[in-house]
Design an enzyme around this catalytic site. Structure first.
Site, PDB file in Angstrom:
ATOM      1  N   ASP A 145       0.851  -1.199   0.000  1.00 13.77           N
ATOM      2  CA  ASP A 145       0.000   0.000   0.000  1.00 13.77           C
ATOM      3  C   ASP A 145       0.883   1.244   0.000  1.00 13.77           C
ATOM      4  OD1 ASP A 145      -2.964   1.001   0.724  1.00 13.77           O
ATOM      5  OD2 ASP A 145      -1.505   2.219   1.823  1.00 13.77           O
TER       6      ASP A 145
ATOM      7  N   LYS B 227      -2.771   5.927  -4.142  1.00 16.31           N
ATOM      8  CA  LYS B 227      -3.894   6.831  -3.828  1.00 16.31           C
ATOM      9  C   LYS B 227      -3.633   8.206  -4.434  1.00 16.31           C
ATOM     10  CE  LYS B 227      -3.770   4.557   0.653  1.00 16.31           C
ATOM     11  NZ  LYS B 227      -2.345   4.528   1.048  1.00 16.31           N
TER      12      LYS B 227
ATOM     13  N   HIS C 136      -7.762   9.499  -1.941  1.00 13.84           N
ATOM     14  CA  HIS C 136      -7.146   9.404  -0.609  1.00 13.84           C
ATOM     15  C   HIS C 136      -8.035   9.996   0.492  1.00 13.84           C
ATOM     16  CE1 HIS C 136      -2.821   9.138   1.193  1.00 13.84           C
ATOM     17  NE2 HIS C 136      -3.711   8.849   2.108  1.00 13.84           N
TER      18      HIS C 136
ATOM     19  N   TYR D 137       2.880   9.938  -0.210  1.00 13.53           N
ATOM     20  CA  TYR D 137       4.016   9.407   0.561  1.00 13.53           C
ATOM     21  C   TYR D 137       5.357   9.704  -0.119  1.00 13.53           C
ATOM     22  CZ  TYR D 137       0.231   6.556   2.628  1.00 13.53           C
ATOM     23  OH  TYR D 137      -0.935   6.120   3.202  1.00 13.53           O
TER      24      TYR D 137
END
Ligand code: NDP
Length: 275
Positions: free
Chosen positions: A46, A76, A109, A51
């Protein structure tokens, strides 16, 4: 080692119920850490545009020697890319960063209630889904009222809703609405970023069954039927968190852990958070 069970999503795509989370893994460490997870047996990773580490995830998947078809990869959509065309471009960038020709799952997200309209964003994800470049699409941090609005206004029912869930935030209301519509619940921060590991009830059960507090908590999620992807940057913990399939908690243990709920979030409230 017992195999990780699959969950079948509402479009028949199968996802390993246990995966590996990559939030807060620095980009320069992501390839190595994700490779350690793949070596430990994880087949579901994931990540997210936010990120900043999709590149390392993709490198690890490609360098692992595993067949692409044997690794489930989720990313996401970034909060800044909710407008229709921005979402399409951001998806293309994800594939580029990852060095992959498709994603297994792509999520909105956050619903971002004060920032535009997630229905428009979802229509972009539906186009991506129909193109075959995401095998499934879903949402994250959607409350029941967000889900209802989406279901009333669009065609494709989200395959998953990825929400914060752990023993201090059991989210029974959102999970029930997910289940009612055939949406699988994914539990983020499954050990509340470590906060539940000191809990006396969880420690008592852990001692009795001879497992660690993290394993007991993750096993609780598995037996409730949610999909989980704990994050760790430590090889020993990566392996510990994967070792969940040769023991079972009793109904009594599950009930005691669920009773720890205090509606306590570690992350933002989706009704207020606007990125
Ligand atoms: P987790 O609940 O997975 O906890 C991670 C923390 O717990 C790290 O500090 C880790 O430390 C520590 N830890 C992990 N395993 C153990 C263990 N066995 N014993 C003791 N400590 C342990 O938190 P995350 O927030 O990372 O959530 C998991 C994943 O969910 C994310 O990585 C991300 O993929 C996703 N997520 C999604 C969100 C969303 O909005 N959709 C929001 C937040 C997360 P160390 O690394 O040092 O081992």
């Amino acid at each position: 080692m017992t195999a990780v069970p699959d969950i079948t999503l509402n479009n028949a795509v199968r996802i390993p119920q246990l995966g590996f989370g990559t939030f807060q893994i620095p980009p320069e460490e992501t390839r190595e850490t994700t490779l350690a997870a793949l070596e430990a047996g994880y087949r579901h990773i994931d990540t997210a545009q936010m990120y900043g580490n999709e590149k390392g995830v993709g490198q690890a998947v490609r360098d692992s020697g595993l067949d692409r078809a044997d690794v489930f990869v989720t990313s996401k959509l970034d909060n800044g890319a909710h407008a229709h065309d921005d979402a399409l471009q951001a998806f293309d960038r994800s594939l580029e960063e990852l060095g992959l020709d498709h994603l297994d799952l792509f999520l909105i997200h956050w619903p971002l209630p004060g920032r535009g309209d997630f229905v428009e964003t979802w229509k972009a994800l539906e186009e991506i889904y129909r193109s075959g470049r995401a095998k499934a699409i879903g949402v994250s941090n959607f409350q029941p009222h967000h889900l209802r609005r989406l279901l009333e206004s669009t065609d494709v029912v989200p395959a998953v809703n990825q929400i914060e869930v752990h023993p201090y935030l059991t989210q029974d209301d959102v999970r029930a609405v997910d289940a009612e519509h055939g949406i699988a619940t994914e539990a983020w921060s499954p050990i509340a970023q470590g906060k539940v590991l000191e809990d006396p009830t969880i420690n008592r059960i852990a001692q009795r069954v001879g497992r660690s507090p993290a394993q007991v908590t993750l096993r609780w999620h598995i037996q409730r039927g949610d999909i989980v992807f704990p994050k760790s940057a430590t090889k020993k913990r990566i392996e510990e968190n994967f070792d969940l399939f040769d023991f079972e908690l009793s109904e009594g243990d599950l009930g005691e852990i669920s009773a720890l709920n205090r509606d306590e979030r570690t992350g933002p409230d989706p009704d207020r958070f606007n990125g």
